[in-house]
Design an enzyme around this catalytic site. Structure first.
Site, PDB file in Angstrom:
ATOM      1  N   GLY A  26      -4.320  -4.728  -4.442  1.00 12.85           N
ATOM      2  CA  GLY A  26      -6.200  -3.236  -4.857  1.00 12.85           C
ATOM      3  C   GLY A  26      -4.850  -2.220  -4.937  1.00 12.85           C
ATOM      4  N   HIS A  27      -5.471  -1.552  -6.390  1.00 11.14           N
ATOM      5  CA  HIS A  27      -4.462  -0.053  -6.570  1.00 11.14           C
ATOM      6  C   HIS A  27      -5.890   0.582  -6.887  1.00 11.14           C
ATOM      7  CE1 HIS A  27      -0.898  -2.207  -8.139  1.00 11.14           C
ATOM      8  NE2 HIS A  27      -0.558  -1.600  -7.309  1.00 11.14           N
ATOM      9  N   GLN A  72       1.939  -6.442  -3.206  1.00 15.26           N
ATOM     10  CA  GLN A  72       2.769  -6.394  -1.439  1.00 15.26           C
ATOM     11  C   GLN A  72       3.503  -5.353  -1.136  1.00 15.26           C
ATOM     12  OE1 GLN A  72       1.910  -9.962  -2.912  1.00 15.26           O
ATOM     13  NE2 GLN A  72      -0.305  -8.829  -2.380  1.00 15.26           N
ATOM     14  N   LYS A 131       2.069   1.886  -4.452  1.00 20.85           N
ATOM     15  CA  LYS A 131       2.989   1.844  -6.169  1.00 20.85           C
ATOM     16  C   LYS A 131       1.921   2.332  -7.925  1.00 20.85           C
ATOM     17  CE  LYS A 131       3.199  -2.410  -4.756  1.00 20.85           C
ATOM     18  NZ  LYS A 131       2.877  -2.796  -3.289  1.00 20.85           N
ATOM     19  N   ASP A 183       1.080  -1.594   0.040  1.00 18.48           N
ATOM     20  CA  ASP A 183      -0.038   0.210   0.358  1.00 18.48           C
ATOM     21  C   ASP A 183       0.900   1.381  -0.153  1.00 18.48           C
ATOM     22  OD1 ASP A 183      -2.831  -1.942   0.023  1.00 18.48           O
ATOM     23  OD2 ASP A 183      -1.968  -1.630   2.371  1.00 18.48           O
TER      24      ASP A 183
HETATM   25  P1  IMP Z   1      -2.342 -13.090   1.638  1.00 16.96           P
HETATM   26  O1  IMP Z   1      -1.499 -12.416   1.287  1.00 16.96           O
HETATM   27  O2  IMP Z   1      -3.645 -12.719   1.689  1.00 16.96           O
HETATM   28  O3  IMP Z   1      -2.476 -14.558   2.505  1.00 16.96           O
HETATM   29  O4  IMP Z   1      -2.243 -12.319   3.455  1.00 16.96           O
HETATM   30  C1  IMP Z   1      -0.900 -12.336   4.390  1.00 16.96           C
HETATM   31  C2  IMP Z   1      -0.618 -10.778   5.095  1.00 16.96           C
HETATM   32  O5  IMP Z   1      -0.286 -10.237   3.332  1.00 16.96           O
HETATM   33  C3  IMP Z   1      -1.691 -10.175   5.337  1.00 16.96           C
HETATM   34  O6  IMP Z   1      -0.812  -9.411   6.611  1.00 16.96           O
HETATM   35  C4  IMP Z   1      -1.696  -8.877   4.599  1.00 16.96           C
HETATM   36  O7  IMP Z   1      -2.630  -7.802   5.094  1.00 16.96           O
HETATM   37  C5  IMP Z   1      -1.074  -8.413   3.740  1.00 16.96           C
HETATM   38  N1  IMP Z   1      -0.988  -8.461   2.622  1.00 16.96           N
HETATM   39  C6  IMP Z   1      -1.297  -8.896   1.587  1.00 16.96           C
HETATM   40  N2  IMP Z   1      -1.226  -8.282   0.464  1.00 16.96           N
HETATM   41  C7  IMP Z   1      -1.674  -7.165   0.354  1.00 16.96           C
HETATM   42  C8  IMP Z   1      -1.547  -6.060  -0.073  1.00 16.96           C
HETATM   43  O8  IMP Z   1      -1.350  -5.939  -1.495  1.00 16.96           O
HETATM   44  N3  IMP Z   1      -1.015  -4.473   0.588  1.00 16.96           N
HETATM   45  C9  IMP Z   1      -1.456  -4.348   2.117  1.00 16.96           C
HETATM   46  N4  IMP Z   1      -0.507  -5.496   2.638  1.00 16.96           N
HETATM   47  C10 IMP Z   1      -1.168  -7.065   2.718  1.00 16.96           C
END
Ligand code: IMP
Length: 432
Positions: A39-40, A226, A15, A12
């Site tokens: 998510g963008h 991420q 990007k 977040d």
């Molecule tokens: P997962 O990727 O859904 O398995 O989540 C694992 C961890 O990564 C959690 O703490 C999520 O909140 C974090 N996470 C996954 N994708 C994002 C993102 O795009 N932005 C911020 N945190 C993320």
């Protein structure tokens, strides 16, 4: 020429805006890891579009977008995003703009169910990761257990595909009673004809595609999702995502690594920090060291719109942490930084005119370190050692206070701040 763009924090970082800026010059934008956990939020023709899977480069009409084999792909999300972009007039025919690697693994219903079951059953325990609930972890797990279903597998004959689906469902059977699992099997099989029909025209041999891009001198932008601090190896394990978010991963998740030999790696960092999900971070504004921090964090969350684009969860807020950022630069392979959202803090009374930046941590025994620790459970117990900076009037390198902050960041992390984002609009980003 290839450029790799990474999140340098816990995701977040903004990007999407940098990708949008860079992809104006790109022929091809490639997602190489993660899935629709990203998510963008983008504004197209006055209409908000949130993309989770399709690279943000899609908004530039000459750019094609590849979903590489390192991605875990939920076809239902892909089709939903395609139809939203069509409605917004971004393109008419997705076959001209979107390509999907034949080796990408699919997120199927059973994997989403498992993610949610695990999240719900671990709530309140130290095993709770706070995932986005999109099936990302179970999809990578299925891939590593060699029971995953890839895009190309959809085009096996029915008996072969059914056998593969059975192996996948059997691997996760212990999470379900037999009737529920059977219902999921039937529901999944019913989706297959639609997946076959819609994915076939998009499916490519991505090695051939990237080799051609390389040989013909195309500009290729690799879009990380991420952030480095959520990397499975180098992040705050176990509170991480299930993919590899550093630059070398672009060579694995998109299958022509030679294209990356002379690449430029840009790490996107917010001026302050945010994190969603479980897992501590040392500079979180929890009020442990200063009771005013909670109020400051709330003001930043509101001013910066710090709510997850995927889950809507409020993001946790923290001061800048150069120990963590330097770690991200080192393990991520980052050459330069894009510094975002400094504008959010301009005129925020709650800040009291001061911005804090951590340059070391102090342990309970008083010892100091400026290296990011490997043990996630000690992070909340470390006391950050802060340097104070005056708040700037404009988040612009011409503003003396902001220039001082930039100079300190560059000095500490050892790479230049090349881009500065100074407002939400597409044009409000400059390259130094
Ligand atoms: P997962 O990727 O859904 O398995 O989540 C694992 C961890 O990564 C959690 O703490 C999520 O909140 C974090 N996470 C996954 N994708 C994002 C993102 O795009 N932005 C911020 N945190 C993320």
């Amino acid at each position: 020429m290839a450029t790799i763009l990474l999140g340098a924090q816990w995701g977040d970082e903004g990007k999407g805006k940098v990708v949008d800026h860079l992809s104006a010059k790109a022929d091809l934008v490639v997602r190489f890891q993660g899935g629709n956990n990203a998510g963008h939020s983008l504004w197209v023709g006055g209409k908000k579009t949130v993309l989770h899977l399709i690279p943000s480069g899609i908004l530039h009409s000459r750019t094609r977008c590849l979903i590489g084999e390192g991605v875990v792909l939920d076809p239902q999300v892909l089709f939903h995003e395609i139809s939203g972009l069509k409605q917004a007039g971004v393109f008419q025919d997705e076959r001209e703009r979107i390509l999907v690697s034949e080796r990408a693994h699919l997120i199927l219903p059973v994997l989403k169910e498992v993610d949610l079951i695990r999240e719900n059953s671990s709530r309140g325990t130290s095993g709770h990761i706070g995932t986005t609930g999109r099936g990302i972890g179970p999809a990578y797990e299925a891939k590593a257990r060699r029971v995953g279903i890839r895009v190309i597998d959809l085009y096996s004959d029915d008996a072969t595909l059914l056998g593969k689906l059975d192996r996948l469902h059997d691997a996760f059977a212990h999470h379900f009673d037999p009737d529920t699992l059977n219902e999921i099997r039937v529901r999944t099989w019913a989706l297959i004809p639609g997946f076959r029909r819609s994915l076939e025209p998009l499916m490519v041999d991505s090695t051939a595609l990237l080799k051609h891009a390389h040989d013909s001198g195309q500009e290729v932008l690799f879009e990380g999702a991420q952030g480095v601090m959520l990397d499975l190896d180098h992040g705050t394990y176990p509170y991480v995502t299930s993919s590899f978010t550093t630059a070398p991963s672009a060579g694995i998740g998109a299958a022509f690594p030679k294209i990356l030999r002379s690449s430029r790696v840009i790490g996107v960092a917010k001026v302050y920090l945010t994190r969603v999900g479980s897992g501590d971070f040392p500079t979180e504004m929890r009020g442990d060291h200063d009771p005013d921090e909670v109020r400051i964090g709330e003001a930043i969350r509101k001013a910066g719109g710090e709510f997850g684009a995927t889950t809507g969860r409020p993001r946790r807020i923290g001061w800048q942490d150069l120990v963590a950022l330097r770690h991200a630069v080192e393990v991520g392979g980052i050459d330069e930084i894009a510094l975002m959202k400094g504008d959010v803090l301009c005129g925020l009374d709650e800040m009291g005119g001061v911005f804090k930046v951590a340059t070391a941590y102090e342990g309970a025994d008083g010892t100091r370190s400026d290296r990011f620790p490997a043990r996630a459970e000690i992070l909340s117990k470390l006391k950050p050692v802060y340097e104070n900076f005056p708040i700037w009037k404009h988040a612009h390198p011409d503003d003396p206070a902001f220039a001082t902050l930039i100079a300190r960041i560059e000095d500490f992390i050892g790479v230049p701040v090349r881009f500065v984002g100074f407002g939400p609009d597409r044009e409000q980003i400059l390259e130094r």
